[in-house]
Design an enzyme around this catalytic site. Structure first.
Site, mmCIF file in Angstrom:
data_model
loop_
_atom_site.group_PDB
_atom_site.id
_atom_site.type_symbol
_atom_site.label_atom_id
_atom_site.label_comp_id
_atom_site.label_asym_id
_atom_site.label_seq_id
_atom_site.Cartn_x
_atom_site.Cartn_y
_atom_site.Cartn_z
ATOM 1 N N ARG A 251 -9.232 1.912 7.917
ATOM 2 C CA ARG A 251 -8.484 1.593 6.712
ATOM 3 C C ARG A 251 -8.023 3.017 6.363
ATOM 4 O O ARG A 251 -8.889 3.826 5.856
ATOM 5 C CB ARG A 251 -9.405 1.105 5.740
ATOM 6 C CG ARG A 251 -8.640 0.465 4.565
ATOM 7 C CD ARG A 251 -9.578 0.091 3.547
ATOM 8 N NE ARG A 251 -9.989 1.235 2.769
ATOM 9 C CZ ARG A 251 -11.275 1.125 2.061
ATOM 10 N NH1 ARG A 251 -11.947 0.244 2.319
ATOM 11 N NH2 ARG A 251 -11.542 2.328 1.665
ATOM 12 N N HIS A 255 -9.370 0.989 -0.567
ATOM 13 C CA HIS A 255 -9.688 -0.514 -0.488
ATOM 14 C C HIS A 255 -8.507 -1.209 -1.300
ATOM 15 O O HIS A 255 -7.903 -1.965 -0.522
ATOM 16 C CB HIS A 255 -11.048 -0.791 -1.011
ATOM 17 C CG HIS A 255 -11.302 -2.477 -1.043
ATOM 18 N ND1 HIS A 255 -11.179 -3.374 0.230
ATOM 19 C CD2 HIS A 255 -11.307 -3.231 -2.108
ATOM 20 C CE1 HIS A 255 -11.472 -4.379 -0.267
ATOM 21 N NE2 HIS A 255 -11.407 -4.481 -1.635
ATOM 22 N N TYR A 264 -16.135 8.090 -1.423
ATOM 23 C CA TYR A 264 -17.210 7.937 -0.376
ATOM 24 C C TYR A 264 -16.769 8.008 0.968
ATOM 25 O O TYR A 264 -17.453 7.809 2.142
ATOM 26 C CB TYR A 264 -17.582 6.294 -0.414
ATOM 27 C CG TYR A 264 -16.574 5.348 -0.627
ATOM 28 C CD1 TYR A 264 -15.885 4.740 0.751
ATOM 29 C CD2 TYR A 264 -15.891 4.681 -1.601
ATOM 30 C CE1 TYR A 264 -14.866 3.771 0.807
ATOM 31 C CE2 TYR A 264 -14.918 3.988 -1.766
ATOM 32 C CZ TYR A 264 -14.349 3.419 -0.579
ATOM 33 O OH TYR A 264 -13.333 2.478 -0.391
HETATM 34 C C1 LIG Z 1 -17.066 -14.265 -1.384
HETATM 35 C C2 LIG Z 1 -16.850 -12.926 -1.731
HETATM 36 N N1 LIG Z 1 -17.721 -11.893 -2.000
HETATM 37 C C3 LIG Z 1 -17.181 -10.621 -2.492
HETATM 38 C C4 LIG Z 1 -16.019 -10.417 -2.522
HETATM 39 C C5 LIG Z 1 -15.759 -8.937 -3.235
HETATM 40 N N2 LIG Z 1 -14.859 -8.322 -1.908
HETATM 41 C C6 LIG Z 1 -13.643 -8.266 -1.749
HETATM 42 S S1 LIG Z 1 -13.037 -7.278 -0.669
HETATM 43 C C7 LIG Z 1 -14.570 -6.991 -0.093
HETATM 44 C C8 LIG Z 1 -15.009 -6.355 1.090
HETATM 45 C C9 LIG Z 1 -14.270 -6.904 2.413
HETATM 46 O O1 LIG Z 1 -14.191 -6.177 3.513
HETATM 47 P P1 LIG Z 1 -13.701 -6.432 5.021
HETATM 48 O O2 LIG Z 1 -13.939 -7.978 5.283
HETATM 49 O O3 LIG Z 1 -13.939 -5.551 5.963
HETATM 50 O O4 LIG Z 1 -12.108 -6.421 4.658
HETATM 51 P P2 LIG Z 1 -11.457 -5.173 4.506
HETATM 52 O O5 LIG Z 1 -11.085 -5.318 2.711
HETATM 53 O O6 LIG Z 1 -11.942 -4.133 4.988
HETATM 54 O O7 LIG Z 1 -9.844 -5.359 4.942
HETATM 55 C C10 LIG Z 1 -15.520 -7.688 -0.824
HETATM 56 C C11 LIG Z 1 -16.841 -7.794 -0.602
HETATM 57 C C12 LIG Z 1 -15.160 -11.399 -2.399
HETATM 58 N N3 LIG Z 1 -13.871 -11.369 -2.674
HETATM 59 N N4 LIG Z 1 -15.469 -12.637 -2.013
#
Ligand SMILES: Cc1ncc(C[n+]2csc(CCOP(=O)(O)OP(=O)(O)O)c2C)c(N)n1
Ligand SMILES: [Mg+2]
Length: 361
Positions: A251, A255, A264
């Site tokens: 990435r 985020h 971080y």
């Molecule tokens: C069920 C749930 N828990 C927590 C969140 C908060 N949240 C949003 S994005 C994220 C991280 C996801 O990371 P990843 O699956 O690696 O996808 P990326 O954003 O890195 O593409 C989290 C924990 C959420 N949207 N849904």
């Protein structure tokens, strides 16, 4: 990223690592992919600029994942079903969704998730990993109706820690569903690094217990991605069941626009990751194969810029939805306690608009 079991065809300097498939030089597939990836990158920059100037809501950048999305979009058939998460705009655009609708969605208007160009695709899924189960449901329906299409679920590396994903793998394996899971393994889940996410060295191994075969692919390598996806999609289409593809990427952005990754993400790691990024790698390959030159590059970028400006203008011309929409589209019959809130919102619409003022659309 230098494990020999990772499927890879293009070196970071753009040179082929092995003999390339004939379609690389005998079709214009690579050039189409390059155009789509460049457009995704332009849209990304513009979306962030719009957000920073109060003209868009919180936005999730796709920087670094362009090859994964474009490969999935180009390898899918139009009436296959995509179950995306919130970082798949490039895939959605390849599948026909106008950039203006993508901006509309990130501008806070859910109509951007319901454009006719989406055919049977699902809207963006924000609850992490739940889209993997939606894809299994869609895959079951496709098979039940004896339709030849497949379902494709996209997810992040963090999403592989969720129970929903384990359940999706399980049901896909037991029912041999025509579903393919594609992980954008971008090394971060917001601020949680990959090594804290899972002790498994390969997330593609997570299908083992569910008898779902998996493979790791260099997610910055459009050729490796197409080869892996073609294999997985063909198998799913032919009744051989599900597949799990882990596309290794990085990435390169925050985020979302609500995040500051410099707090971080180690700067040297980020700098190193830029050496592997997918757009420059494909451009170098095209130059190496004599399929591209500087003049074509300049012409393409000018054309894409014009297209982007048209899409942005179309987005900015969309009238913001009335505040009452959030009540009107939630329930068939509005509960009494929400009805009073809706009535209040309707009467105070002007005041609410004024208060929002320069707030993101
Ligand atoms: C069920 C749930 N828990 C927590 C969140 C908060 N949240 C949003 S994005 C994220 C991280 C996801 O990371 P990843 O699956 O690696 O996808 P990326 O954003 O890195 O593409 C989290 C924990 C959420 N949207 N849904
Ligand atoms: Mg991630």
């Amino acid at each position: 990223m230098h494990d020999s079991t990772i499927l890879r065809y293009i070196a970071p300097n753009g040179e082929p690592l092995t003999a390339l498939p004939v379609w690389c030089t005998q079709t214009d597939w690579l050039i189409t992919a390059y155009q789509q990836m460049q457009f995704a990158r332009l849209l990304d920059q513009k979306a962030i600029a719009l957000q920073r100037t109060g003209q868009l809501g919180t936005y999730a950048s796709i920087l670094g994942a362009e090859a994964i999305d474009v490969a999935v979009g180009l390898c899918m058939e139009p009436f296959d079903i995509l179950a995306p998460y919130y970082r798949n705009h490039a895939c959605q655009m390849v599948r026909g969704l106008p950039a203006s609708e993508i901006l509309r969605y990130w501008g806070g208007d859910e109509h951007g998730s319901a454009a006719p160009e989406m055919h049977r695709d699902f809207p963006n899924c924000i609850p992490i990993a739940s889209q993997t189960l939606h894809a299994c449901g869609a895959a079951f329906a496709l098979r039940y109706r004896q339709q030849s299409q497949i379902a494709v679920a996209m997810l992040g590396d963090g999403a592989t820690s969720k129970g929903d994903f384990a359940e999706a793998l399980n049901v896909a394996g037991v029912w041999k569903l025509p579903v393919v899971f594609v992980i954008n393994s971008n090394q971060w889940a917001i601020s949680v690094p990959r090594h804290q996410q899972s002790a498994a060295s390969r997330l593609s191994d997570k299908g083992l217990a569910a008898a779902v075969p998996g493979i790791q692919v260099d997610g910055n390598d459009i050729i490796a991605l197409r080869i892996a996806l073609d294999t997985a999609f063909t198998a799913a289409r032919n009744g051989e069941g599900p597949f799990l593809l882990e596309a290794l990427s990085y990435r390169l952005s925050d985020h979302t626009t609500a995040d500051d990754a410099s707090r971080y993400c180690p700067a040297d790691e980020l700098k190193q990751a830029w050496q592997h990024e997918p757009v420059a790698r494909l451009r170098k390959l095209l130059l190496h194969l004599n399929l591209w030159d500087e003049q074509q590059e300049q012409q393409l970028m000018a054309e894409l810029q014009t297209q982007l400006e048209q899409q942005v203008a179309a987005y900015l011309a969309i009238q913001p939805a009335p505040v009452t929409d959030m009540f009107d589209h939630l329930y068939a019959t509005l509960p009494d306690q929400l009805r009073s809130q809706r009535d209040w919102a309707e009467v105070n619409q002007m005041t609410i608009d004024q208060q929002q003022g320069d707030e993101p659309r």
